[in-house]
Write a protein that holds these residues in place. Sequence first.
Motif, short mmCIF file in Angstrom:
data_model
loop_
_atom_site.label_atom_id
_atom_site.label_comp_id
_atom_site.label_asym_id
_atom_site.label_seq_id
_atom_site.Cartn_x
_atom_site.Cartn_y
_atom_site.Cartn_z
N SER A 146 105.05 36.60 42.01
CA SER A 146 105.41 37.27 40.72
C SER A 146 106.48 37.97 40.93
N ALA A 147 106.74 38.70 42.05
CA ALA A 147 107.66 39.62 42.47
C ALA A 147 109.07 38.72 42.48
N GLU A 148 108.90 37.50 43.35
CA GLU A 148 109.95 36.65 43.35
C GLU A 148 110.50 36.15 41.92
N ASP A 149 109.54 35.71 41.25
CA ASP A 149 109.80 35.19 39.79
C ASP A 149 110.57 36.34 39.08
N ALA A 150 110.26 37.61 39.10
CA ALA A 150 110.80 38.46 38.48
C ALA A 150 112.26 38.77 39.11
N LEU B 12 125.52 45.21 31.38
CA LEU B 12 125.79 45.13 32.62
C LEU B 12 125.10 46.11 33.81
N SER B 13 125.21 47.28 33.32
CA SER B 13 124.41 48.16 34.06
C SER B 13 123.09 48.17 34.20
N THR B 14 122.52 47.76 32.94
CA THR B 14 121.09 47.57 32.86
C THR B 14 120.50 46.47 33.66
N ALA B 15 121.54 45.33 33.68
CA ALA B 15 121.02 44.15 34.49
C ALA B 15 121.19 44.42 36.03
N GLN B 16 122.27 45.14 36.30
CA GLN B 16 122.43 45.36 37.82
C GLN B 16 121.18 46.24 38.38
N ALA B 17 120.74 47.27 37.39
CA ALA B 17 119.67 48.14 37.67
C ALA B 17 118.34 47.38 37.84
N ASN B 18 118.06 46.33 36.85
CA ASN B 18 116.87 45.67 37.21
C ASN B 18 116.99 44.61 38.22
N HIS B 19 117.90 44.23 38.54
CA HIS B 19 118.35 43.28 39.68
C HIS B 19 117.79 43.78 40.74
N THR B 20 118.38 45.27 41.13
CA THR B 20 118.09 45.83 42.38
C THR B 20 116.68 46.43 42.32
N GLN B 21 115.94 46.67 41.24
CA GLN B 21 114.47 46.85 41.31
C GLN B 21 113.97 45.66 41.65
N ALA B 22 114.03 44.51 41.23
CA ALA B 22 113.45 43.30 41.29
C ALA B 22 113.65 43.05 42.98
N ILE B 23 114.96 43.29 43.49
CA ILE B 23 114.75 43.22 44.83
C ILE B 23 113.85 43.97 45.84
N GLU B 24 113.88 45.10 45.34
CA GLU B 24 112.95 46.22 46.12
C GLU B 24 111.57 45.90 45.95
N ASP B 25 111.23 45.23 44.84
CA ASP B 25 109.90 44.86 44.25
C ASP B 25 109.45 43.74 45.32
N LEU B 26 110.30 42.77 45.50
CA LEU B 26 109.98 41.60 46.43
C LEU B 26 109.87 41.89 47.79
#
Length: 368
Positions: A148-152, A115-129
Amino acid sequence: MLLWGGDAMIGNGWVGRGLNAVTLCAALMLATPFAHAEEPLPVELFTTTRSTQTLTFSLTGEVVARDTLRASFPSGGRIAQMQVEEGDHVESGAVLAQMDSVQQAQALRAAQAGLSTAQANHTQAIEDLDRQDTLLERGATTRISRDSAEDALRIAEGALTQANADLDRAQRALDDTTLTAPTNATVIKRLAEPGQVVGAAQPVLELALGRQIDAVFDMPEVLMATPHDVGDIDLSLIDRPDTHFTGTLREVSPLVDAAAGTVAVKITVDDSHPYLTYGDAIRGTVTVTDAPRITLPYTAMSATAEGPAVWVVDPDTMAVSLRPITVERYETGWIILSGGLEENEQVVTRGAQLLYPGRIVRAAGEPQ
């Protein structure tokens, strides 16, 4: 044809003592019924009367809980601890037993890390978008990079949802290793011990829910055919025979035990006593008054092709006749009738084996 008799012969003209012998035999044969006329047979007689009987039935049963529950773990494993003993009273939510939870704890930690990894990836994906949106407004990036950033981000959101589900499942599996009381209850029986490996849904404890108790009796099927209204039932413990309390009929099983031929009957115990515990042996007694019926000694019993019968005496001629009867039940030394005889009729009780219809009898002990 020649007929020889002494020194005389009939048929060749001989006349002698033979004719006299034949005449004498014929005379004796004709005179026999009169010479051997039967005298009245002495028998024992019983005069019928209707009487009311008090019937008492007693059975031994067991004190049981009204509502019971067999508690079990949702999944299999090795039992680490049993926190309760038989007879313990537990509150709702109290821990009853604990299963070895090493694997479940490890699975929970792995789910938390995921869950911690998924939360970090989700936060990173929001920042990239957000970065791609800003660059796109300035014309410093392409639409393809922004999409592509939105798909991520969408993929990261799905991974986060999956990680949350994995964490919930791991937490639930860990919680299932602890068995708790669903409500206030009493432990009736321990069905497993520490160190024992049990399967999923295998009962480990039997609980009594609430404080209502019943007495269960295995009643012989033949007693069910006795049409009596049962009111209060007198109950007493086997180890305390001097203490009595009452119960009322609550439930009669619709099925008959094929092996024992009995029917389970549940009695509600009205008065609760402090020394009354689950599993105690208890005696139930019912006293009922039967309708007035004719009762005969068992020695009066005879039979016909149609069924039971008795020899009835005509008071005017003292001749007997065989009359069918309907038997209500049998008791030690007596036959209880439901039909076939009326009051003040005389029935043969001893000597019936010598009787036949029309036989003249007299009461034994009376002068001829």
